[in-house]
Design a protein around this motif. Structure first.
Motif, PDB file in Angstrom:
ATOM      1  N   GLN A 174       4.013   6.223   4.474  1.00 56.75           N
ATOM      2  CA  GLN A 174       3.354   6.858   5.616  1.00 56.75           C
ATOM      3  C   GLN A 174       3.515   5.985   6.855  1.00 56.75           C
ATOM      4  O   GLN A 174       3.372   4.774   6.792  1.00 56.75           O
ATOM      5  CB  GLN A 174       1.865   7.061   5.327  1.00 56.75           C
ATOM      6  CG  GLN A 174       1.602   8.090   4.251  1.00 56.75           C
ATOM      7  CD  GLN A 174       0.166   8.579   4.235  1.00 56.75           C
ATOM      8  OE1 GLN A 174      -0.496   8.630   5.279  1.00 56.75           O
ATOM      9  NE2 GLN A 174      -0.308   8.958   3.064  1.00 56.75           N
ATOM     10  N   PHE A 180       5.821  10.727   7.295  1.00 57.27           N
ATOM     11  CA  PHE A 180       6.279  10.202   6.002  1.00 57.27           C
ATOM     12  C   PHE A 180       7.792  10.115   5.984  1.00 57.27           C
ATOM     13  O   PHE A 180       8.479  11.042   6.428  1.00 57.27           O
ATOM     14  CB  PHE A 180       5.808  11.131   4.882  1.00 57.27           C
ATOM     15  CG  PHE A 180       6.119  10.612   3.506  1.00 57.27           C
ATOM     16  CD1 PHE A 180       5.311   9.636   2.924  1.00 57.27           C
ATOM     17  CD2 PHE A 180       7.210  11.086   2.792  1.00 57.27           C
ATOM     18  CE1 PHE A 180       5.587   9.158   1.657  1.00 57.27           C
ATOM     19  CE2 PHE A 180       7.489  10.606   1.513  1.00 57.27           C
ATOM     20  CZ  PHE A 180       6.666   9.642   0.945  1.00 57.27           C
ATOM     21  N   TRP A 232       0.144   1.423  10.149  1.00 54.33           N
ATOM     22  CA  TRP A 232      -0.723   2.573   9.851  1.00 54.33           C
ATOM     23  C   TRP A 232      -1.781   2.239   8.811  1.00 54.33           C
ATOM     24  O   TRP A 232      -2.875   2.776   8.824  1.00 54.33           O
ATOM     25  CB  TRP A 232       0.160   3.743   9.410  1.00 54.33           C
ATOM     26  CG  TRP A 232      -0.510   5.019   8.965  1.00 54.33           C
ATOM     27  CD1 TRP A 232      -0.275   5.680   7.801  1.00 54.33           C
ATOM     28  CD2 TRP A 232      -1.476   5.815   9.670  1.00 54.33           C
ATOM     29  NE1 TRP A 232      -1.026   6.819   7.734  1.00 54.33           N
ATOM     30  CE2 TRP A 232      -1.780   6.930   8.870  1.00 54.33           C
ATOM     31  CE3 TRP A 232      -2.120   5.693  10.905  1.00 54.33           C
ATOM     32  CZ2 TRP A 232      -2.687   7.922   9.241  1.00 54.33           C
ATOM     33  CZ3 TRP A 232      -3.040   6.670  11.286  1.00 54.33           C
ATOM     34  CH2 TRP A 232      -3.307   7.771  10.468  1.00 54.33           C
ATOM     35  N   LEU A 241       1.281  -1.755   1.363  1.00 53.07           N
ATOM     36  CA  LEU A 241       2.611  -1.234   1.038  1.00 53.07           C
ATOM     37  C   LEU A 241       3.668  -1.677   2.042  1.00 53.07           C
ATOM     38  O   LEU A 241       4.863  -1.625   1.740  1.00 53.07           O
ATOM     39  CB  LEU A 241       2.576   0.296   0.976  1.00 53.07           C
ATOM     40  CG  LEU A 241       1.616   0.883  -0.054  1.00 53.07           C
ATOM     41  CD1 LEU A 241       1.749   2.399  -0.082  1.00 53.07           C
ATOM     42  CD2 LEU A 241       1.878   0.323  -1.433  1.00 53.07           C
TER      43      LEU A 241
ATOM     44  N   HIS B 149      -5.867  10.040   5.149  1.00 53.43           N
ATOM     45  CA  HIS B 149      -4.433  10.269   4.953  1.00 53.43           C
ATOM     46  C   HIS B 149      -3.882   9.515   3.751  1.00 53.43           C
ATOM     47  O   HIS B 149      -2.891   9.930   3.155  1.00 53.43           O
ATOM     48  CB  HIS B 149      -3.658   9.882   6.214  1.00 53.43           C
ATOM     49  CG  HIS B 149      -3.934  10.778   7.374  1.00 53.43           C
ATOM     50  ND1 HIS B 149      -3.191  11.917   7.606  1.00 53.43           N
ATOM     51  CD2 HIS B 149      -4.888  10.742   8.330  1.00 53.43           C
ATOM     52  CE1 HIS B 149      -3.666  12.535   8.686  1.00 53.43           C
ATOM     53  NE2 HIS B 149      -4.696  11.840   9.144  1.00 53.43           N
ATOM     54  N   LEU B 150      -4.496   8.405   3.423  1.00 53.87           N
ATOM     55  CA  LEU B 150      -3.989   7.587   2.314  1.00 53.87           C
ATOM     56  C   LEU B 150      -5.148   6.841   1.675  1.00 53.87           C
ATOM     57  O   LEU B 150      -6.158   6.555   2.320  1.00 53.87           O
ATOM     58  CB  LEU B 150      -2.912   6.606   2.807  1.00 53.87           C
ATOM     59  CG  LEU B 150      -3.194   5.703   4.019  1.00 53.87           C
ATOM     60  CD1 LEU B 150      -4.007   4.483   3.621  1.00 53.87           C
ATOM     61  CD2 LEU B 150      -1.870   5.260   4.640  1.00 53.87           C
ATOM     62  N   LEU B 274      -0.359  14.402   1.732  1.00 52.77           N
ATOM     63  CA  LEU B 274       1.085  14.583   1.598  1.00 52.77           C
ATOM     64  C   LEU B 274       1.464  14.932   0.156  1.00 52.77           C
ATOM     65  O   LEU B 274       0.726  14.633  -0.780  1.00 52.77           O
ATOM     66  CB  LEU B 274       1.788  13.292   2.030  1.00 52.77           C
ATOM     67  CG  LEU B 274       1.795  13.059   3.551  1.00 52.77           C
ATOM     68  CD1 LEU B 274       2.107  11.599   3.883  1.00 52.77           C
ATOM     69  CD2 LEU B 274       2.823  13.978   4.220  1.00 52.77           C
ATOM     70  N   TYR B 276       3.381  13.697  -2.081  1.00 56.49           N
ATOM     71  CA  TYR B 276       3.421  12.661  -3.123  1.00 56.49           C
ATOM     72  C   TYR B 276       2.044  12.348  -3.681  1.00 56.49           C
ATOM     73  O   TYR B 276       1.924  11.697  -4.726  1.00 56.49           O
ATOM     74  CB  TYR B 276       4.124  11.392  -2.601  1.00 56.49           C
ATOM     75  CG  TYR B 276       3.280  10.468  -1.747  1.00 56.49           C
ATOM     76  CD1 TYR B 276       2.526   9.434  -2.323  1.00 56.49           C
ATOM     77  CD2 TYR B 276       3.243  10.590  -0.358  1.00 56.49           C
ATOM     78  CE1 TYR B 276       1.760   8.576  -1.545  1.00 56.49           C
ATOM     79  CE2 TYR B 276       2.478   9.737   0.421  1.00 56.49           C
ATOM     80  CZ  TYR B 276       1.744   8.740  -0.169  1.00 56.49           C
ATOM     81  OH  TYR B 276       0.987   7.890   0.593  1.00 56.49           O
ATOM     82  N   LEU B 277       0.992  12.810  -3.001  1.00 63.43           N
ATOM     83  CA  LEU B 277      -0.380  12.579  -3.463  1.00 63.43           C
ATOM     84  C   LEU B 277      -0.931  13.779  -4.245  1.00 63.43           C
ATOM     85  O   LEU B 277      -2.113  13.801  -4.606  1.00 63.43           O
ATOM     86  CB  LEU B 277      -1.278  12.228  -2.276  1.00 63.43           C
ATOM     87  CG  LEU B 277      -0.958  10.881  -1.615  1.00 63.43           C
ATOM     88  CD1 LEU B 277      -1.700  10.722  -0.290  1.00 63.43           C
ATOM     89  CD2 LEU B 277      -1.300   9.719  -2.557  1.00 63.43           C
ATOM     90  N   HIS B 316       0.160   6.264  -4.723  1.00 68.53           N
ATOM     91  CA  HIS B 316       0.248   5.589  -3.426  1.00 68.53           C
ATOM     92  C   HIS B 316       0.715   4.140  -3.587  1.00 68.53           C
ATOM     93  O   HIS B 316       1.600   3.670  -2.849  1.00 68.53           O
ATOM     94  CB  HIS B 316      -1.099   5.626  -2.711  1.00 68.53           C
ATOM     95  CG  HIS B 316      -1.045   5.064  -1.331  1.00 68.53           C
ATOM     96  ND1 HIS B 316      -0.300   5.632  -0.327  1.00 68.53           N
ATOM     97  CD2 HIS B 316      -1.608   3.948  -0.787  1.00 68.53           C
ATOM     98  CE1 HIS B 316      -0.407   4.903   0.771  1.00 68.53           C
ATOM     99  NE2 HIS B 316      -1.196   3.879   0.514  1.00 68.53           N
TER     100      HIS B 316
END
Lengths: 392, 392
Positions: A174, A180, A232, A241, B149-150, B274, B276-277, B316
């Motif tokens: 992200q 993304f 982010w 990450l 978001h994450l 997103l 991937y989640l 994640h």
């Protein structure tokens, strides 16, 4: 000054890997298990058979796939083994025994030298922290309020520390605002890494003056960073990450004793740090770094310009009672000097410009040299890695 | 619904450690090496001799000092071993073989069950993140822009993860403004921990639907925190010494299969995360937690109120290509529900008041229960620790 010892190993005398260096690594030959060796000139000395032949009581530590067993033996053994290896490579009577176990570097594969326990990354360069502050907070104070009170640090991912030469796959993730895709701001951080040999007990801090009792040696370290992913994610719990996809280290661990001639006073600390940080005794290492991208030297960060010392970082890391283990690795943080051509990351070199970051296929090598005890210079192992395109 | 199996083990049927639970741990008896056992009722079944007698091909994994060798065998073996153990404890013909190897819990010492590789801590409770935001930033938005978001996370210190029962020495360190001394704001964080069994490859993300292929089981987890040390150090690189002095985990690892009846839909995610989640597939676990201080239950956080799911956290963690290893541990972050009596930390329970934090001698126990597949409830292992005064 001691008379420098002379080695009989062909080509080693006067090189960056003379007998005042003698870093340890883990190597293998085709069809054989990885084991511990020491570098001299352009050879690896296969220590296990020599140690067995000489009935060294710790000979088993050289049969391992990492340096951890050797490092766990502690400072006295570390110093004794170094004296023994030096004797092997400088005394003519040993030559007949030793020479058959010198393997040309071109015939071996080098592996990750350490089974990394915990990996911590510091942020110990004032010039780097100031540059980053100016880039990201142009209207604020460049340094945050805590920066000159403590060596700021955080834990990184031990499981993705890789040996020099391992390809680095461009990370996906992200980006600011929730976009993304593959990172568009892939960066390097030229650092020095410190490897712990002797463990400590939970609940008992390691004092700054016990640095050499616990730290076995140093490695070159590239803390690859994806700046867009990092930007982010990092508020409020720090980088995750944006850093955890790969951290490359040199295949050679240079023992602390090889750096005896490299200690220098660091620039000085104001305000005076707290007593547990050993104010007035901030010794750093006079190690020159080169960042090489696709064959060109693009920067020359000097480690002697760091603010916080290696001993201060270890004292801080444990002041809360946290224990260290054999194989712990802590990085200095990006090494940046005061001059524009001494910056340790592409973020700083390009001052935030998008075009400054790495493209697929780029190859980055970090090179490190220091004064040796023999009067010349020694090298740490190079740290190299090529960027592979994002997957999937 | 399956007919619940009935065990012959005295006192186990209908207890929190009936045969629908069967968590694994590492135990020892006086004068013997630690080895792997499984809990049933108030006994530990000593698996190594039983597995050897039955010529199980993986019998060696039970002779180890941690669960890592068992966990590394992968999902198929994990499921097979569980069926085998269930058979041992429910079929009468097995009783003569097995009963001599049931050791009363009161006769054993329990150890850290996992050799922790990397430890990651998430921040997956919206109620916790909102409470913390309101306490520290009363005039700003409670949640930061990235939070929905994450799953925000960071690396913690693997080397100071300790077994339940290990005393926790009050940490010393720098406090806001550069003061120094024992932490005056020692806190707990009631979390759930996920233990990775099957490793993944560097460069290849673990998709959210592969959660049960990689995660072996869950532990109770207390992420002890020194709020004053943390507040001073954490900008910009995140928590470090405020957390790294100790993280306690339960002595029992509850295999994922024991939680088959505990999966529930989480409250829902907006905005949609997103791809991937795994948007729309956010399953959580209906685990009730109790925080007990000096014998009194002071809070009851419900895990079913978390925002980010266990599978999302793993997806994640690896989306950038980071690999996982056997023994990796990731925590959910503090579990806080929407009600005042469901908060998972003393910071929230006392809303920042100094008097809410732990005193020397305080004993904290976290208890966890969940629906079992047998129709009753199962318990995870308790996580307990007593605060010892600062040293030195």
């Amino acid at each position: 000054m001691k008379t420098p010892l002379t080695t009989w190993v062909p080509g080693a005398a006067g090189s960056h890997f003379d007998v005042d260096n003698l870093p340890y690594g883990v190597f293998s030959q085709p069809g054989e298990e990885p084991r511990v060796g020491v570098r001299v000139g352009d050879f690896v000395l296969d220590l296990a058979p020599v140690a067995a032949a000489e009935m060294l009581d710790v000979h088993h530590v050289f049969e391992e796939r990492s340096l951890n067993a050797l490092m766990a033996e502690g400072r006295t053994v570390r110093e004794s083994v170094r004296r023994w290896v030096t004797g092997l490579l400088t005394e003519d009577p040993e030559r007949d025994l030793v020479e058959p176990h010198l393997v040309p570097l071109t015939d071996v594969t080098l592996h990750l030298p350490v089974e990394v326990a915990d990996y911590v990354d510091f942020y110990a360069s004032e010039h780097h922290a100031t540059n980053v502050g100016r880039i990201f907070r142009p209207d604020g104070e460049a340094l945050l309020p805590n920066w000159k009170h403590l060596p700021v640090g955080y834990h990184g991912r031990a499981g993705t520390v890789v040996a020099s030469g391992t390809p680095v796959v461009r990370p996906t993730g992200q980006r600011p605002g929730g976009g993304f895709g593959p990172s568009a701001r892939l960066d390097v951080e030229a650092e020095l890494g410190f490897v712990v040999g002797t463990a400590s007990e939970l609940g008992t801090p390691v004092p700054y003056h016990a640095f050499a009792d616990h730290v076995f040696g140093v490695v070159g370290l590239n803390d690859w960073s994806a700046r867009d992913i990092q930007a982010w994610e990092y508020v409020p719990l720090g980088p995750f990450l944006g850093k955890s996809f790969a951290t490359s280290v040199s295949p050679w661990v240079t023992p602390i004793e090889a750096l005896d001639a490299a200690w220098v006073d660091l620039p000085g600390q104001d305000p005076e740090p707290l007593p547990y940080l050993g104010p007035g005794e901030t010794k750093g290492l006079d190690i020159d770094v080169e960042i090489v991208v696709n064959g060109d030297v693009i920067s020359r960060p000097p480690y002697r310009t760091m603010y916080w010392s290696p001993a201060q970082m270890l004292a801080h890391l444990t002041v809360n009672g946290a224990s260290v283990r054999t194989g712990d690795l802590y990085g200095s943080g990006t090494i940046s000097g005061p001059e524009p051509d001494q910056r340790g990351s592409l973020l700083e070199i390009g001052w935030g410009e998008e075009t400054a970051f790495l493209a697929d296929g780029d190859e980055v090598t970090l090179r490190y040299t220091a004064p040796g005890t023999g009067g010349g210079r020694i090298a740490l192992g190079d740290v190299t890695g090529r960027v592979e395109p994002a997957r999937g």
